[in-house]
Design a protein around this motif. Structure first.
Motif, PDB file in Angstrom:
ATOM      1  N   HIS A  12    -111.458  -0.051  29.947  1.00 58.38           N
ATOM      2  CA  HIS A  12    -110.320   0.022  29.134  1.00 58.38           C
ATOM      3  C   HIS A  12    -109.271  -0.202  29.911  1.00 58.38           C
ATOM      4  O   HIS A  12    -108.234  -1.019  29.762  1.00 58.38           O
TER       5      HIS A  12
ATOM      6  N   HIS B 175    -103.371  -1.655  27.094  1.00 57.93           N
ATOM      7  CA  HIS B 175    -102.721  -0.602  27.580  1.00 57.93           C
ATOM      8  C   HIS B 175    -103.443   0.054  28.681  1.00 57.93           C
ATOM      9  O   HIS B 175    -103.375   0.923  29.398  1.00 57.93           O
TER      10      HIS B 175
ATOM     11  N   ASP C   7    -108.245  -3.405  27.792  1.00 59.50           N
ATOM     12  CA  ASP C   7    -107.494  -3.143  26.810  1.00 59.50           C
ATOM     13  C   ASP C   7    -105.816  -3.202  27.452  1.00 59.50           C
ATOM     14  O   ASP C   7    -105.713  -3.144  28.353  1.00 59.50           O
TER      15      ASP C   7
ATOM     16  N   GLU D  97    -109.608   5.861  27.422  1.00 64.48           N
ATOM     17  CA  GLU D  97    -108.080   6.129  27.811  1.00 64.48           C
ATOM     18  C   GLU D  97    -107.986   7.577  28.029  1.00 64.48           C
ATOM     19  O   GLU D  97    -108.350   8.152  26.894  1.00 64.48           O
TER      20      GLU D  97
ATOM     21  N   HIS E 233    -105.132  -3.626  18.003  1.00 64.99           N
ATOM     22  CA  HIS E 233    -106.114  -4.645  18.639  1.00 64.99           C
ATOM     23  C   HIS E 233    -107.195  -5.174  17.695  1.00 64.99           C
ATOM     24  O   HIS E 233    -107.999  -4.164  17.037  1.00 64.99           O
TER      25      HIS E 233
HETATM   26 ZN    ZN Z   1    -104.799  -0.192  23.419  1.00 64.93          ZN
END
Ligand code: ZN
Length: 497
Positions: A106, A142, A140, A13, A164
């Motif tokens: 991710h 996100h 993810d 991330e 998560h």
């Molecule tokens: Zn996340």
């Protein structure tokens, strides 16, 4: 002959506003695993790779595991590290010639000079295996899903919890989709939709037990039940600190064949996101609101814990913002401890001077004082020193080793400040014990951290106060976005769509 399946993971991330790129050594500190080391490390874990491995074992697939890079938020991935990961994925896929691929990304990875890094990785795999091999992707929620990423894979499934806790289940879902696709006449494709939104779906929070993400997940399951041709309706809330054209929430409907009706499902999910964009189950306080909340905390045992989400290293921030330090010094609240402030020079000066020494320091705020405040000048006594190496023994990531680098506990007036060389979320009591601190003995404990810090420090606290310092992990409208599509809510005025 049983199917041959390639399993790979490369998660990162990226906070685009962090001026430091993450070199290979950043990832190697967490571990970069290759080949036989991947099942050795991840079999039996509740990670996506753990889910892939368990499913492959159940189905009798022959597996190849060329790469697994666990997540470690930071700035953009340095070019050399990114090229290394891409080459491993590409060259391995070409050599293995798998019947199918399970890939964990991710979704909010940015590399130096590459805003759509996840798509580049997925395209490298696709290019190597060709169009006829199913590639199933876990994300993810996100993640910021671009059209290129959606086009490079056959199906997407994101985690359905935040915090998560269903990485393993996501891995199993991807494997089930792969099994289905291997037996199907036609491979699924991803139908993707977005709106001019920087965020949505309540940032995918599920811990309140209600709210927009719960409702969206229920809608997604209903759409799947409605049409058995749908493999999955996956919801991503996006990550607003990765500055890319495609940043923001998306809905991804994986189904075969490509059809208008599946695109319509994705559009309906995003209509929901647009119509519910301002609904949230959680709010971060400003610095002044946080100080007021601390003054109004109920009496009783336990500390008042104030957590700086806006400058949390877990969100890719520097960890040296001083907004809370300044406000707390001015507040006169009793028993203040500020922990997890990154200042390499102050830590080194403290170690050079020794315990008991008095120093004049310009503390914190050196890296980018526009975000969360500049250095705070103070006279400090060195109370304790530590090399900063610890092993978590709290409830989060128990047993994991971490290092803060050379660290010092300082006292300025009545305020104690725990200064570290490296930026880390304050996640575990073992970090505080390095210099003799315990949360229970603090009046006010101000730390750097996000939701993961709550596991250790919310229970037993008088109050847990989340706030935004204005650091680079904040929802700060002054963050210098350059790549976002505009206009976008909430940064720009937008009427009805
Ligand atoms: Zn996340």
């Amino acid at each position: 002959m049983n199917a041959r399946v390639m399993l790979a993971a490369c998660l990162h991330e990226s906070n685009s506003f962090n001026r430091f790129s993450a070199p290979l050594s950043h990832f190697e500190r967490q571990g970069v695993f290759r080949d036989a080391a991947v099942p050795d490390r991840f079999a039996g874990t509740r990670t996506e790779m753990g889910g892939f491995l368990a499913a492959a074992g159940q189905r009798g697939w022959r597996i190849d595991t060329p790469l697994s890079v666990p997540p470690a938020s930071a700035g953009p991935v340095a070019r050399a590290a990114f090229d290394t990961f891409r080459s491993i994925l590409h060259d391995s896929a070409r050599a293995i010639r798998p019947d199918g691929v399970l890939l964990a990304l991710h979704g909010a990875m940015v590399a130096e000079d590459e805003d759509d890094a996840d798509a580049v990785l997925a395209e490298a795999v696709r290019e190597a295996v060709g169009p006829g091999v199913p590639v199933m992707l876990t994300l993810d929620p996100h993640g910021n899903v671009s059209d290129r990423l959606a086009a490079a894979v056959n199906a997407i499934t994101a985690y359905r919890t935040h915090p998560h806790t269903d990485h393993f289940e996501a891995g199993q879902r991807a494997a089930a989709m792969l099994a289905r696709a291997l037996a199907a006449a036609q491979l699924p494709v991803v139908h993707l939709a977005r709106r001019p939104l920087l965020r949505g779906f309540d940032s995918c929070r599920t811990e309140a037990g209600h709210g927009p993400m719960h409702e969206a997940l229920a809608l997604a399951r209903a759409e799947e039940a409605n049409d058995p041709a749908i493999y999955e309706v996956s919801i991503q809330s996006g990550f607003g600190l990765a500055d890319s054209w495609h940043t923001g929430p998306t809905a991804a409907v994986s189904a075969a064949p490509r059809a208008r009706k599946f695109q319509a499902v994705a559009e309906r999910m995003m209509d929901f996101a647009w119509n519910n964009r301002a609904r949230e189950t959680f709010r971060l306080l400003s610095v002044n609101e946080a100080i007021a909340a601390a003054r109004n905390a109920p009496p009783g045992p336990g500390p008042i814990v104030i957590s700086d989400y806006g400058d949390a290293p877990g969100g890719g921030a520097y960890g040296d913002a001083t907004a809370m330090l300044s406000a707390l010094i001015a507040s006169g609240l009793p028993g203040i401890v500020v922990a997890g402030l990154r200042d390499e020079a102050a830590a080194a000066a403290s170690h050079a001077a020794g315990v008991g020494a008095r120093l004049t320091l310009d503390l914190g705020g050196h890296i980018d004082p526009r975000f969360g405040g500049g250095p705070v000048r103070l006279e400090a006594e060195v109370l304790a020193l530590s090399p900063g190496v610890y092993v978590n023994d709290g409830p989060y990531a128990t047993g994991q080793r971490g290092t803060l680098g050379p660290s010092a506990l300082l006292r300025a007036g009545e305020v104690r400040i725990f200064v570290n060389t490296h930026a880390r979320n304050v996640l575990d009591p073992a970090q505080l014990r390095l210099v003799g601190l315990t949360a229970g003995a603090c009046g006010v404990l101000a730390i750097k951290g996000m939701d993961a810090t709550r596991a250790a420090f919310q229970p037993g606290s008088r109050a847990f106060i989340p706030f935004e310092s204005g650091g680079i992990a904040s929802r700060n409208p002054a963050l210098p976005y350059r790549n976002l599509r505009r206009p976008i809510w909430p940064l720009d005025p937008i009427g009805d769509l």
